[in-house]
Write an enzyme that holds these catalytic residues in place. Sequence first.
Site, PDB file in Angstrom:
ATOM      1  N   GLU A  83       6.537   2.962  -5.830  1.00 41.65           N
ATOM      2  CA  GLU A  83       6.740   4.213  -5.104  1.00 41.65           C
ATOM      3  C   GLU A  83       8.077   4.229  -4.369  1.00 41.65           C
ATOM      4  O   GLU A  83       8.660   3.179  -4.080  1.00 41.65           O
ATOM      5  CB  GLU A  83       5.610   4.432  -4.087  1.00 41.65           C
ATOM      6  CG  GLU A  83       4.271   4.715  -4.725  1.00 41.65           C
ATOM      7  CD  GLU A  83       3.159   4.911  -3.711  1.00 41.65           C
ATOM      8  OE1 GLU A  83       2.429   5.911  -3.823  1.00 41.65           O
ATOM      9  OE2 GLU A  83       2.997   4.062  -2.814  1.00 41.65           O
ATOM     10  N   CYS A  96      13.967   6.041   0.503  1.00 40.58           N
ATOM     11  CA  CYS A  96      13.376   4.735   0.799  1.00 40.58           C
ATOM     12  C   CYS A  96      12.924   4.142  -0.535  1.00 40.58           C
ATOM     13  O   CYS A  96      12.029   4.689  -1.190  1.00 40.58           O
ATOM     14  CB  CYS A  96      12.197   4.896   1.754  1.00 40.58           C
ATOM     15  SG  CYS A  96      11.324   3.356   2.114  1.00 40.58           S
ATOM     16  N   CYS A 103       3.455  -6.151  -2.909  1.00 38.61           N
ATOM     17  CA  CYS A 103       4.229  -7.004  -1.997  1.00 38.61           C
ATOM     18  C   CYS A 103       3.457  -8.292  -1.714  1.00 38.61           C
ATOM     19  O   CYS A 103       2.248  -8.251  -1.466  1.00 38.61           O
ATOM     20  CB  CYS A 103       4.495  -6.262  -0.688  1.00 38.61           C
ATOM     21  SG  CYS A 103       5.535  -7.190   0.472  1.00 38.61           S
ATOM     22  N   CYS A 107       1.405  -8.338   5.209  1.00 36.72           N
ATOM     23  CA  CYS A 107       1.325  -7.948   6.622  1.00 36.72           C
ATOM     24  C   CYS A 107       0.057  -7.130   6.871  1.00 36.72           C
ATOM     25  O   CYS A 107      -0.277  -6.236   6.097  1.00 36.72           O
ATOM     26  CB  CYS A 107       2.563  -7.135   7.012  1.00 36.72           C
ATOM     27  SG  CYS A 107       4.111  -8.004   6.753  1.00 36.72           S
TER      28      CYS A 107
END
Length: 349
Positions: A83, A96, A103, A107
């Site tokens: 995305e 962005c 990923c 986190c």
Amino acid sequence: MRPILELLPEELPGEGYRKAQIAHWLYARGALDFAEMTDLPKGLREALGKEWRISEFTLVEAYPSRDGSVKYLFTLLDGQRTEAVYMPYPNRKTVCLSSMVGCPAGCTFCATGALGFGRNLTAAEILAQILAIAHHQGLSPREIRNVVLMGMGEPLLNLGNVLKAIRTMLHPKGLAMSPRRITLSTVGIPKGIYRLAEEDLGVRLALSLHAPDDETRKKIIPTAERYPVAEILEAVRHYYARTKRRVTFEYTLLKGLNDHPWQARLLAGLLKGLSAHVNLIPFNPWEGAPVEGTPKAGILAFAETLRRLGVPTSIRWSRGRDVGAACGQLALKTPAPLTFTPLLEDAGR
């Protein structure tokens, strides 16, 4: 077929004059098909179409937000997806970009981290996001002047491909961007920060710190087990000494976890002597998130403490929350209503 966006402008096929023409069509005109390059001889256009491809996607879906930003969902040639987000402002157009499918950082506040790691994106796939967004928006790719590598993925764990893409962004015959308008965001990989400093491309560094102490940071970011705050900050100080570029520290405020006054004071102490700016980021909710965001009053109080201690601080109220496009929300999900644009699915393939 080979991806032509992998090549720097001087590496493009053809003689010098033809290389410049192809580069202009790709990066100034935003061509997605060699047939569009009408000032090239027909034979050359046909030969290019047989050997090279421009598009790295089979489908590009667009999800407009009420605030004017647009989330893009890209289906890659191998069927995996990633995305990016387009954010228009009165005086600039920003994208962005993602550097990975998913990923590996994990986190706790980030929906992308919950997906896990798919694979690295190639330099061509990173650049193709800009070309596809420009095409959909009716823009020349060179009208997009700001890039933040803050989408899916940890850029410093895919640094070879990221640097290759950035070099084309900066190249005067590529996207001709200013290095000051390209920001690379990292969760804090010291080895990558040192390499980025030595490359000295002039781009901006943003460090996703999210806690000033190791104990708290380990609760938020799994990589903190391997890279303590002191080690990361040593690399950041080297980066600043080498490049003289101010470093941005990103800090997502999480209720009862990293939003205490003592943590604001500790953060201010860590940044002493460093040219730094703190971006406080309100938590953007997503389904299944194990954390809660700090209320607005707490965000404002944390910011005021930092400013009182001499730390330049801003609050980044995210855009695109209604379509899952805000910071930490990218999760390959389809909001309704959906509009999509196939973007010449067979172009250059």
